[in-house]
Design an enzyme around this catalytic site. Structure first.
Site, PDB file in Angstrom:
ATOM      1  N   HIS A 257       0.830  -1.207   0.000  1.00 39.81           N
ATOM      2  CA  HIS A 257       0.000   0.000   0.000  1.00 39.81           C
ATOM      3  C   HIS A 257       0.864   1.257   0.000  1.00 39.81           C
ATOM      4  CE1 HIS A 257      -3.822   2.021   0.251  1.00 39.81           C
ATOM      5  NE2 HIS A 257      -3.218   2.900   1.031  1.00 39.81           N
ATOM      6  N   HIS A 284       3.152  10.489   2.549  1.00 43.45           N
ATOM      7  CA  HIS A 284       2.658  11.446   1.554  1.00 43.45           C
ATOM      8  C   HIS A 284       3.527  12.692   1.523  1.00 43.45           C
ATOM      9  CE1 HIS A 284      -0.855   9.148   0.526  1.00 43.45           C
ATOM     10  NE2 HIS A 284      -1.231   9.082   1.781  1.00 43.45           N
TER      11      HIS A 284
END
Length: 308
Positions: A257, A284
């Site tokens: 992921h 992120h």
């Protein structure tokens, strides 16, 4: 140049409109999505997000790293100026990754709420929906971002250290490592192609420790920042101690992921890469920092276009 194995030589759009409904991972709000094809090759514009409320357009945001805004646990685009200033779209990474590997270079993503739906927490439903709509090739050669020299970003020390780098390669390769207490060190490495992504990366779900999620939700309400309000067992791999409620889809699902999020965040560049990306504990924020550092060094990359 010839297109790398598995990638198309021409840019494309959807063959027909895609419609889908779900709820946001962080806002928890129900959202209706329409992804519209580009009907005129001369007006191709990349991926554009359009927010509508009560039939009225409130914001139009191009997938552009310059519009990225730091948010907890997701990637968000926000308008910087004009009448749309402050309006945004969050959690775009899974959809951007899916559009990239499906060869959808140009489309309008219309939403009636702030957040792209999380669906089952993975990119698999997006891949399935996009492929069901089909693809139309446009009259433009596919472009790749070809990396010419190494670029590295890092942050933290010791157990908090994160490091990402990108270097020249004739294809799109990824090497991602991530460690998680109770699950050990996980590593995924390979050439990224649409089929590899669909088979090995797309099914991996968003995940997190239940003991961290509950206080994070509470803090989000206090700060008026939506965090995990829509988290459910149906859309996340919830960790309790050293196990996952309902089990894992694959033993190293968590690092896969991380690959999914990394591909989606780098897709803000607007094209697939010809590069080897190495990531240790990506996030992120770090994904965006790597992309920004690369694009800021104009001699570190160039556009490479496929032969007609």
């Amino acid at each position: 140049m010839r297109a790398p194995e598995g990638w198309r030589a021409t840019q494309g759009t959807l063959a027909r409109e895609l419609t889908l409904t779900g709820h946001g991972l962080h806002t928890g709000r129900r959202v209706n999505v329409r992804i519209l094809p580009v009907t005129d090759a001369s007006s191709a514009h990349g991926i554009v997000f359009r927010r509508v409320e009560s039939g009225r357009e409130v914001a139009t945001l191009r997938a552009d790293p310059a519009l990225r805004e730091a948010q907890p646990l997701c990637t968000m685009l926000r308008a910087r100026d004009g009448v749309q200033k402050g309006e945004g779209v969050r959690t775009v990474e899974h959809l951007l990754a899916s559009l990239l590997v499906c060869g959808i270079d140009h489309a309008i993503v219309e939403l009636d709420a702030e957040e792209v739906p999380i669906l089952d927490g993975s990119a698999a439903p997006w891949i399935e929906a996009i492929r069901a709509c089909g693809r139309t090739a446009l009259g433009h050669a596919q472009r790749f971002i070809q990396v010419l020299k190494p670029v590295t970003v890092c942050d933290g020390v010791g157990a908090l250290r994160r490091e990402l780098s990108i270097e020249p390669c004739e294809r799109y390769e990824l090497s991602v490592r991530n460690d998680l207490k109770g699950f050990g060190d996980m590593h995924w490495y390979g050439a990224l192609t649409p089929e590899v992504f669909t088979r090995e990366i797309a099914p991996s779900r968003s995940y997190g420790h239940l003991k961290w999620a509950i206080p994070a939700i509470a803090v989000g309400y206090v700060k008026r920042t939506p965090i995990l309000r829509g988290a459910r067992l149906s859309c996340t791999a919830a960790i309790v101690g050293d196990r996952v409620i309902g089990g894992l889809r694959m033993p190293d699902e968590f690092v896969r992921h991380r690959v999914l999020d990394l591909v989606g965040d780098l897709a803000l560049a607007g094209a697939p890469l010809l590069a080897r990306v190495s990531a240790f504990r990506p996030s992120h924020e770090m994904n965006w920092r790597l992309l920004s550092a690369l694009l800021a060094e104009r001699d570190a990359w160039t556009w490479a276009e496929c032969d007609a």
